[in-house]
Design an enzyme around this catalytic site. Structure first.
Site, PDB file in Angstrom:
ATOM      1  N   HIS A  22     -14.416 -39.287 122.581  1.00 11.58           N
ATOM      2  CA  HIS A  22     -13.965 -40.184 121.503  1.00 11.58           C
ATOM      3  C   HIS A  22     -12.491 -40.527 121.704  1.00 11.58           C
ATOM      4  O   HIS A  22     -12.063 -41.660 121.493  1.00 11.58           O
ATOM      5  CB  HIS A  22     -14.120 -39.517 120.134  1.00 11.58           C
ATOM      6  CG  HIS A  22     -15.500 -38.989 119.860  1.00 11.58           C
ATOM      7  ND1 HIS A  22     -15.773 -37.656 119.664  1.00 11.58           N
ATOM      8  CD2 HIS A  22     -16.694 -39.615 119.767  1.00 11.58           C
ATOM      9  CE1 HIS A  22     -17.070 -37.495 119.455  1.00 11.58           C
ATOM     10  NE2 HIS A  22     -17.656 -38.656 119.520  1.00 11.58           N
ATOM     11  N   CYS A 127     -37.938 -40.469 117.267  1.00 14.75           N
ATOM     12  CA  CYS A 127     -36.996 -39.395 117.597  1.00 14.75           C
ATOM     13  C   CYS A 127     -35.798 -39.516 116.655  1.00 14.75           C
ATOM     14  O   CYS A 127     -35.119 -40.544 116.635  1.00 14.75           O
ATOM     15  CB  CYS A 127     -36.537 -39.495 119.050  1.00 14.75           C
ATOM     16  SG  CYS A 127     -35.183 -38.344 119.380  1.00 14.75           S
ATOM     17  N   CYS A 144     -39.045 -36.772 123.867  1.00 15.29           N
ATOM     18  CA  CYS A 144     -38.044 -37.830 123.946  1.00 15.29           C
ATOM     19  C   CYS A 144     -37.264 -37.650 125.248  1.00 15.29           C
ATOM     20  O   CYS A 144     -36.767 -36.558 125.514  1.00 15.29           O
ATOM     21  CB  CYS A 144     -37.103 -37.727 122.750  1.00 15.29           C
ATOM     22  SG  CYS A 144     -35.531 -38.524 123.060  1.00 15.29           S
TER      23      CYS A 144
HETATM   24  N1  MSP Z   1     -22.221 -44.390 115.839  1.00 13.90           N
HETATM   25  C1  MSP Z   1     -22.533 -44.872 117.138  1.00 13.90           C
HETATM   26  C2  MSP Z   1     -21.714 -46.102 117.451  1.00 13.90           C
HETATM   27  C3  MSP Z   1     -21.883 -47.236 116.502  1.00 13.90           C
HETATM   28  S1  MSP Z   1     -20.842 -48.551 116.903  1.00 13.90           S
HETATM   29  C4  MSP Z   1     -21.332 -49.795 115.957  1.00 13.90           C
HETATM   30  C5  MSP Z   1     -22.247 -43.795 118.172  1.00 13.90           C
HETATM   31  N2  MSP Z   1     -21.376 -42.836 117.816  1.00 13.90           N
HETATM   32  S2  MSP Z   1     -20.900 -41.626 118.753  1.00 13.90           S
HETATM   33  O1  MSP Z   1     -20.136 -40.747 117.908  1.00 13.90           O
HETATM   34  O2  MSP Z   1     -22.003 -41.057 119.429  1.00 13.90           O
HETATM   35  O3  MSP Z   1     -19.907 -42.237 119.757  1.00 13.90           O
HETATM   36  C6  MSP Z   1     -20.301 -42.748 121.007  1.00 13.90           C
HETATM   37  C7  MSP Z   1     -19.056 -43.197 121.721  1.00 13.90           C
HETATM   38  O4  MSP Z   1     -18.120 -42.110 121.826  1.00 13.90           O
HETATM   39  C8  MSP Z   1     -19.256 -43.644 123.158  1.00 13.90           C
HETATM   40  O5  MSP Z   1     -19.738 -44.960 123.278  1.00 13.90           O
HETATM   41  C9  MSP Z   1     -17.841 -43.471 123.681  1.00 13.90           C
HETATM   42  O6  MSP Z   1     -17.023 -44.473 123.166  1.00 13.90           O
HETATM   43  C10 MSP Z   1     -17.439 -42.160 123.059  1.00 13.90           C
HETATM   44  N3  MSP Z   1     -17.903 -41.032 123.873  1.00 13.90           N
HETATM   45  C11 MSP Z   1     -18.669 -39.981 123.441  1.00 13.90           C
HETATM   46  N4  MSP Z   1     -18.816 -39.110 124.483  1.00 13.90           N
HETATM   47  C12 MSP Z   1     -18.190 -39.564 125.583  1.00 13.90           C
HETATM   48  C13 MSP Z   1     -17.940 -39.045 126.869  1.00 13.90           C
HETATM   49  N5  MSP Z   1     -18.394 -37.875 127.282  1.00 13.90           N
HETATM   50  N6  MSP Z   1     -17.164 -39.787 127.700  1.00 13.90           N
HETATM   51  C14 MSP Z   1     -16.615 -40.971 127.318  1.00 13.90           C
HETATM   52  N7  MSP Z   1     -16.828 -41.478 126.104  1.00 13.90           N
HETATM   53  C15 MSP Z   1     -17.675 -40.873 125.234  1.00 13.90           C
HETATM   54  O7  MSP Z   1     -22.766 -43.902 119.251  1.00 13.90           O
END
Ligand code: MSP
Length: 633
Positions: A22, A127, A144
């Site tokens: 994040h 899922c 899944c």
């Molecule tokens: N809530 C949805 C997004 C909705 S947007 C309209 C979601 N949330 S999430 O908390 O799973 O966040 C996913 C995002 O977090 C990824 O697309 C990326 O931006 C970031 N990352 C989460 N893990 C990551 C890594 N290991 N490496 C790089 N970025 C990553 O999906």
């Protein structure tokens, strides 16, 4: 030229605390926002949290809290983290905000009235982790493919968005706008999804099952599917439909995401916008994944990297620098604390830190603590100026291409040239000869001015270090130091009082034992005891793999022809960890009396045995050479 820039991050789910993944996306967004501000763009930067849906409701249940109280708590963690990482978002959106709820309902009503939402019956495997239905053929051995958990079978009436109607339009749009989805590998991936017929999207959940969501405006017995709700945040945040920001920043918008959520952003979102009569955003920028020490980051492996821990241990600027320097935007990267420490010592403490402290020390000593006059430039000064202006242009070009690591490499080319310039011009020798005073001043002036250029170039990445360099150069607060100011040489005022300070980046040491201890991985619980007679019912055999090939359209499945005393076909979900060629000729262990099952349309008559490791799946193998068909007991 358009001078508006709107950048968004994904809104993060509130079922997990923030980690380095994040932090990376949000820091990249911040680097882009800061850069565009320095380029004089009107900039808006938004991040936030995604709070509805099954996943959150379930996490709240586990925490024994109401969904809203739970979301409040985790959302606050994200909100509080960003300023700690010097993230300068202009807005923080929550999907539970009233204006967002209203915008989602408005869009739903609009699309419904346009006839693109219909009511229908649906059944399939659901899922919760993915918050979506799967078709049987998409499951792997009934599970899944992403979560390896057994989905629930659900049959229910729901509302559907006619996404299929926009398939051809979307293909055309992506083809006509080659940089809509970038880098190119993700554009190709989106086009690959679109080679399959696009299905309509189920956009509701009945309240009998889930009440944690936004009620549909046209049927109060249903809530909105969490992705249909979440994506709309990008326009709520700028006051759709008639806010001034919406008019300014849409469609000049750019979304930043990782590859995990390409499908909702590259397929659902543009078709939703099209159906609502809104233009798609300008760019969807997609980056890769951070792994940790070559493994996937996961709670079970205990290797989740916490950004604040790294900030506290090594400093924020170093952390931001490392993230942007070590990942090629678009590709995966592996985080290692050891590599991080090496970069701090070489690039930051040694190259940049030494340059700043040597220059400031000499200028204070030799030039009375003030910026000396430049005098007429020598050949080497002209070379330096040319290099500085080339580096500025290169950084701008690299920002266009999202090649942040190359932008930093270019800045370091200048930093290294400055270190060489010091060695070659030997100010300490010039200082001994009063006749060389003019030349000494010239050299020191060029070094100080070049440091001003460096401080602006690194400002988006390392705002703290940039400010500290400017303060040492005596640049008053309020003196504009933007990209325009470094396109011209000579912005540093003669006579400025210099204020040398301590080391910009102290050297750090990597001590292995300092690494956060990884908790021992817990073995899964044992199953209930069974009789030997029950065990005997399972027919386990040695098999030789005769042929192996990937199952078309699946990124997980490999189809193998095996010899177990007779020839058979089996299908296994190991394509992420094995190439078909690696399997041919191997002896493997197979359960041969499971009822045949169809996976992606291919019948599998047997299941191979494998286990998980930190590096992926490993298929069971043998120390000695058994015969195909031999019993395994
Ligand atoms: N809530 C949805 C997004 C909705 S947007 C309209 C979601 N949330 S999430 O908390 O799973 O966040 C996913 C995002 O977090 C990824 O697309 C990326 O931006 C970031 N990352 C989460 N893990 C990551 C890594 N290991 N490496 C790089 N970025 C990553 O999906």
């Amino acid at each position: 030229m358009e001078k508006n820039f709107y950048i968004t991050t994904p809104i993060y789910y509130v079922n997990a605390s923030p980690h380095i993944g994040h932090a990376y996306t949000t820091i990249v967004a911040d680097v882009l926002a800061r850069y565009h501000r320095l380029r004089g763009y009107r900039t808006y930067f938004c991040t936030g949290t995604d709070e509805h849906g099954d996943k959150i409701a379930e996490a709240a249940r586990k925490a024994n809290m109401s969904p809203k109280a739970y979301a409040d708590q985790v959302s606050a963690q994200f909100r509080a983290l960003w300023p700690e990482l010097a993230v300068t978002n202009d807005y923080f959106i929550r999907t539970t905000d009233d204006d967002h709820v209203e915008t989602v309902r408005r869009i739903l009503q609009k699309v419904y009235e346009a006839g693109d939402i219909y009511f229908g019956e649906y059944e399939g495997y659901y899922c919760v982790g993915c918050e979506r239905f799967y078709m049987e053929k998409e499951l792997q051995e009934g599970k899944c493919p992403d979560h390896q958990s057994e989905p629930e079978y659900r049959k229910e009436s729901n509302y559907f968005f006619r996404m299929s109607k926009y398939q051809d339009w979307l293909i055309g749009y992506i083809k006509d706008h080659p940089d809509f989805i970038r880098p190119e590998r993700y554009r190709n991936e989106a086009l690959a999804f679109l080679r399959e017929p696009l299905e309509d999207l189920c956009i509701s959940r009945p309240k009998t099952r889930l009440i944690w969501g936004i009620t549909l405006p046209f049927d109060d017995q249903y809530v909105t599917y969490v992705w249909f709700d979440a994506l709309i945040n990008y326009i709520t945040a700028i006051g759709y439909p008639d806010g001034e920001k919406f008019r300014t920043f849409w469609p000049a918008a750019q979304h930043l995401i990782a590859k995990d959520i390409l499908k909702p952003h590259g397929i659902y979102w543009p078709t939703m916008l099209k159906a609502a009569g809104i233009e798609p955003c300008r760019h969807l920028n997609v980056h890769g994944y951070w792994n940790v020490d070559q493994s996937k980051m996961s709670k079970t492996l205990g290797n989740v990297v916490k950004p604040l821990m790294l900030k506290d241990k090594y400093g924020l600027d170093a952390f931001r620098y490392f993230l942007l320097r070590d990942m090629v935007f678009g590709l995966d990267s592996s985080f290692s604390e050891e590599a991080f420490v090496q970069r701090i010592n070489s690039d930051l403490a040694n190259d940049l830190g030494n340059l700043v402290s040597r220059t400031l020390t000499m200028a204070s000593k030799f030039c009375g603590g003030r910026v000396p006059p430049a005098g007429p430039p020598a050949d080497e000064d002209r070379i330096l100026r040319d290099l500085a202006s080339r580096v500025v242009a290169e950084v701008e070009k690299n920002f266009e291409d999202l090649a942040f690591h190359k932008a930093l490499i270019a800045v370091w080319e200048l930093i290294n040239a400055l270190n060489r310039y010091i060695v070659e011009s030997e100010p300490w020798v010039l200082a001994k000869n009063p006749d060389q005073k003019g030349r000494l001043n010239g050299v020191m002036h060029h070094l100080l001015e070049a440091l001003r250029v460096v401080s602006v170039l690194i400002a988006p990445f390392m705002p703290g270090a940039s400010e500290r360099i400017m303060a040492q150069l005596g640049i008053e607060d309020g003196t504009v130091q933007d990209f325009d100011s470094i396109r011209r040489w000579g912005g540093l005022a003669e006579g400025n009082e210099l204020k040398p300070a301590g080391a910009l980046f102290p050297r750090v040491e990597y001590r292995k034992e300092e690494k956060a201890e990884t908790p021992k991985e817990q073995a899964p619980p044992f199953k209930a005891e069974i009789d030997y007679a029950d065990f005997e019912k399972v027919d386990l055999r040695v098999a030789t793999v005769l042929e192996a090939e990937a199952v078309p359209k699946s990124n997980k499945l490999i189809k193998m022809k095996i010899d177990v005393g007779e020839e058979r076909t089996i299908v296994a979900g190991i394509a992420k960890d094995y190439k078909p060629g690696e399997l041919i000729g191997r002896k493997i262990a197979v359960v041969v009396n499971l009822k045949p099952t169809k996976l992606m349309g291919v019948e599998s008559r047997g299941m191979l045995l494998a286990t998980d490791t930190a590096e992926g799946l490993t298929v069971l193998s043998f120390d000695r050479e058994p015969k195909p068909g031999a019993n395994i007991r």
